[in-house]
Design a protein around this motif. Structure first.
Motif, PDB file in Angstrom:
ATOM      1  N   LYS A 290       1.134  -0.590   0.218  1.00 53.41           N
ATOM      2  CA  LYS A 290       0.472  -0.030  -0.315  1.00 53.41           C
ATOM      3  C   LYS A 290       1.028   1.070  -0.016  1.00 53.41           C
ATOM      4  N   GLU A 532      -4.755   9.139   3.862  1.00 52.15           N
ATOM      5  CA  GLU A 532      -4.786   7.777   3.037  1.00 52.15           C
ATOM      6  C   GLU A 532      -3.993   6.959   2.679  1.00 52.15           C
ATOM      7  N   ASN A 536      -6.584   3.827  -3.514  1.00 51.07           N
ATOM      8  CA  ASN A 536      -6.643   3.109  -2.698  1.00 51.07           C
ATOM      9  C   ASN A 536      -8.252   3.049  -1.659  1.00 51.07           C
ATOM     10  N   GLU A 538     -10.737   1.725  -0.492  1.00 46.00           N
ATOM     11  CA  GLU A 538     -11.239   0.895   0.627  1.00 46.00           C
ATOM     12  C   GLU A 538     -10.594   0.647   1.629  1.00 46.00           C
ATOM     13  N   GLU A 539      -8.642   0.118   1.512  1.00 42.53           N
ATOM     14  CA  GLU A 539      -7.270   0.564   2.133  1.00 42.53           C
ATOM     15  C   GLU A 539      -7.624   1.249   3.336  1.00 42.53           C
ATOM     16  N   THR A 540      -8.167   2.395   2.993  1.00 36.51           N
ATOM     17  CA  THR A 540      -8.000   4.067   3.864  1.00 36.51           C
ATOM     18  C   THR A 540      -9.577   3.977   4.639  1.00 36.51           C
ATOM     19  N   ALA A 541     -10.429   3.463   4.468  1.00 42.13           N
ATOM     20  CA  ALA A 541     -11.446   3.568   4.998  1.00 42.13           C
ATOM     21  C   ALA A 541     -11.508   2.444   6.234  1.00 42.13           C
ATOM     22  N   LYS A 542     -10.690   1.419   6.429  1.00 38.37           N
ATOM     23  CA  LYS A 542     -10.331  -0.012   6.530  1.00 38.37           C
ATOM     24  C   LYS A 542     -10.003   0.694   7.611  1.00 38.37           C
TER      25      LYS A 542
END
Length: 725
Positions: A290, A532, A536, A538-542
């Motif tokens: 990432k 962030e 990415n 999706e991984e940021t939100a996780k």
């Protein structure tokens, strides 16, 4: 905003220089903020130096890396800045030769101007490429409306690496880095994802990069320029031809600087929100890395943390040892540049020149990682307390080191090194022999380290050793211990730049209400924390929740003084057949800290099995000593030692000794029942660990699948007929 009277950079840095180091007692504790505890979480903790606000700049107005370096260059134009050892005709290396801050600032301006020239006039620039639309110099934009193109750096540590970083900061260019252990597939992934048009690299990387584009012409269509850090001669004409055949222009750095000198552009000053770098984490899952997006605000906050924990002086000497592709070393070097330090670089890519280089350079501080420190510990022990060949010397050093450890462990000595005149002279001579005679302190981070290693090195070298904690996502360190911390078990309190809290993990048995202090997953928030992951969401939100807290995945404990100890890793746990939960990182750390003959350990469990097995990496410097002391056998060769421990009887004795060392600390189901023994079984090359030595468990479980199967088939080596240990 304009001022009638403005402070000069010299004034600002002189004021900082007079104010550091801060009294370590002022920043050595943290406290919970009143009324901030909520269900499932601990209270929010802040450093006691500034409980009412987080601090993100070292001095008003110094809010970008560009301003920090420019202030240092204005204040110390004639001081040595970046240096390297000159290679002699016979292949050896001589003294360090430095370029000054003033010279480096001019090279920066020339290089930045030259980069824009060779990209804007590049014959392979694509009119239909959004990435190439960014290849423009626009000092009015401030990198807010349009993103910068991505400049990629690919080499071992050397002055040119830092010049790339300094140039990126001054011209609002975002950069990223490649490193050898990524491999070609991951390098291709990063170059494709970032659409990087330019790579600045050492000469030996050039052909590999052209090969990579030749094999992936569409994915790497945006890569149109390579710049060699080394001079290109007529003998390198084949590289230029090969590059042009694949729509790449090739220059060397001096050519680019000359073009920039002829076509000068003023620095394109960034803002605190300009993106400075995208650092790709090596990752422990085996998936693509990432990209952590880090702004100048994040970076300057990281430098501010280092100022708050600074125990040196301005215009000191640094040695750039740890890979600059990783954020730990980059943060250290940005701080060093701010303080007018002379930064010396290694002879080349090999880490084996460390002790030779520092004996010549004589640095004031060193930033190292646990793996280097454990090797240093083993080497010192072999020459002192374990030196059976010289019993008198062994006895003298054992007394001196043990007494020094005893005095340094006293709480009243937590912020100073107790003076022991006779023993200090002996220990100082040992430090000088190693080449650390000018070193004030060593810092360590990036991976867990045994408190016994810290205590031994502090005492034997008569030196400070501070342990820190940080991540790529926090622009490296955001907490650090006192260099003479009495217990040597914590990473110190959270710094002035960040606030923390813990999240309950009831399934792992960790809560904010535990008797020994709050325990749980460590959460971070503040100006030092990234916003962030690159492209990415999706991984940021996780990773970042709706309140802005970054969930690190590390399990921490906070003591009564607000000091943080990393004790486990969230999600890295599994259930055994009898229903017991096991956390392997905690177990690995205990064995490694309690049994000094191990250098590596990987603990594995299976939900269909009732016991744990492990992959053991022996310490090559002490394994023979252990065999001689325990088995009265003399074996020196590594391959013979590995064969020796393939015998079930010998392996069982080793395992019993390992389990005895962790005694009452681990429960029976947490102890190992079978092992495979080797030297360095966990390597970056076999992809089971990251370059920062973290185990990639999903990869490792597949890599060692046959060994695990064989161990479970063999069964437990330590159970009696009643199934007891």
């Amino acid at each position: 905003m304009s001022y009638l009277f403005e402070e000069t950079p010299q004034y600002a840095l002189n004021k900082i220089a007079k104010s550091v180091p801060l009294d370590s007692k002022l920043v050595s504790t943290a406290s919970p903020l009143p009324n901030t505890k909520t269900p499932g979480f601990s209270p929010i903790y802040r450093n006691d130096y500034s409980p009412n606000k987080l601090i993100n700049v070292p001095y008003p107005g110094l809010d970008t890396l560009y301003k920090l370096f420019d202030a240092a260059a204005a204040a110390f134009p004639d001081k040595p800045c970046l240096g390297k050892r000159i290679k002699n005709p016979d292949g050896t290396f001589g003294k360090y030769v430095f370029e000054t801050y003033g010279t480096i600032r001019q090279r920066r301006n020339n290089f930045g101007s030259g980069i824009f020239f060779i990209l804007q006039n590049n014959p392979y620039r694509l009119v239909d490429s959004p990435a190439h639309a960014k290849l423009k110099y626009d000092p009015t934009n401030k990198n807010l409306d349009n993103e910068s193109f991505i400049l990629t750096i690919f080499s071992h540590n050397r002055p040119e690496w830092s010049i790339c970083d300094i140039t990126s900061a001054a011209y609002s260019i975002t950069n990223t880095a490649l490193y050898d252990t990524l491999g070609p597939d991951t390098s291709k992934y990063i170059l494709n994802l970032t659409e990087s048009p330019i790579v600045v690299c050492s000469k030996e990387k050039i052909e590999k990069l052209i090969d990579l584009k030749k094999s992936n012409p569409e994915e790497l269509r945006n890569l149109i320029c390579l710049v060699s850090m080394d001079e290109l001669t007529t003998e390198d004409s084949y590289l230029r031809n090969y590059a042009h055949e694949n729509h790449i222009t090739l220059f060397d750095m001096r050519q680019v600087e000359k073009l920039g000198e002829i076509n000068p552009l003023e620095p394109n000053e960034p803002t605190p929100d300009s993106v400075f770098t995208i650092t790709f984490t090596s990752g422990t899952t085996g998936a693509h890395p990432k990209g952590v997006v880090l702004t100048h605000r994040n970076a300057v906050s990281g430098v501010t943390f280092l100022f708050s924990n600074f125990f040196g002086h301005f215009n000191s000497i640094f040695y750039s040892f740890l890979p600059l592709a990783h954020i730990y070393e980059r943060a250290v070097i940005q701080f060093a540049l701010t303080t007018g330090a002379a930064i010396g670089f290694p002879q080349g890519p090999s880490p084996l020149t460390l002790l030779e280089d520092i004996k010549v350079l004589k640095p004031d501080t060193l930033a190292l990682v646990p793996r280097v420190l454990t090797k240093l510990e083993a080497g010192i022990k072999a020459q002192t307390i374990n030196n059976d060949a010289k019993p008198l010397l062994q006895s003298i050093f054992t007394k001196a080191i043990n007494y020094k450890m005893q005095e340094q462990a006293k709480k009243e000595n937590e912020h100073t090194n107790p003076s022991l005149f006779v023993y200090d002279r002996l220990l100082n001579s040992l430090r000088k022999k190693v080449g650390l005679d000018n070193v004030l302190a060593i810092t360590t981070g990036s991976a867990p380290i045994s408190s016994s290693t810290i205590k031994f090195l502090k005492a034997s070298l008569n030196i400070g050793l501070a342990q820190g904690y940080g991540l790529s996502e926090s622009f490296a360190g955001m907490m650090g211990s006192s260099k003479f911390d009495a217990e040597s078990t914590s990473c110190g309190p959270v710094s002035v730049t960040t606030e923390i809290k813990l999240k309950d993990l009831p399934e792992m048995g960790y809560t904010a209400d535990d008797e020994e202090g709050p325990r749980g997953e460590l959460l971070l928030r503040g100006p030092q924390i990234f916003k962030e992951y690159y492209k990415n969401p999706e991984e940021t939100a996780k990773a970042i929740d709706e309140d802005g807290w970054f969930h690190t995945g590390d399990v921490a404990r906070i003591d009564s003084e607000g000091k943080v100890s990393i004790i486990d890793r969230a999600k890295n746990f599994f259930k055994l057949a009898q229903g017991e939960y096991v956390t392997p990182e905690k177990i690995e750390g205990l064995y490694l800290s309690k049994f000094p003959y191990l250098a590596q350990l990987y603990v594995h469990g299976d939900s269909k099995e009732s016991f744990l097995v492990g992959i053991v990496g022996l310490d090559p410097t002490t394994a023979a000593q252990y065999i001689h002391a325990r088995f009265r056998d003399k074996i020196v060769k590594k391959e013979d030692i590995v064969e020796f421990f393939k015998t079930p009887r010998n392996k069982k004795v080793l395992l019993q000794d390992m389990n005895k060392s962790v005694g009452g600390v681990l429960q029976g189901f947490e102890k190992l029942h079978n092992i495979v023994v080797d030297f360095d079984p966990l390597t970056v090359e076999n992809e089971v660990i990251t370059p920062t030595m973290k185990i990639r468990r999903p990869v490792a479980v597949k890599f060692f699948a046959q060994q695990f199967s064989d161990m479970y088939a063999e069964g437990s080596l330590i159970k009696d007929t009643n199934g007891k240990l």
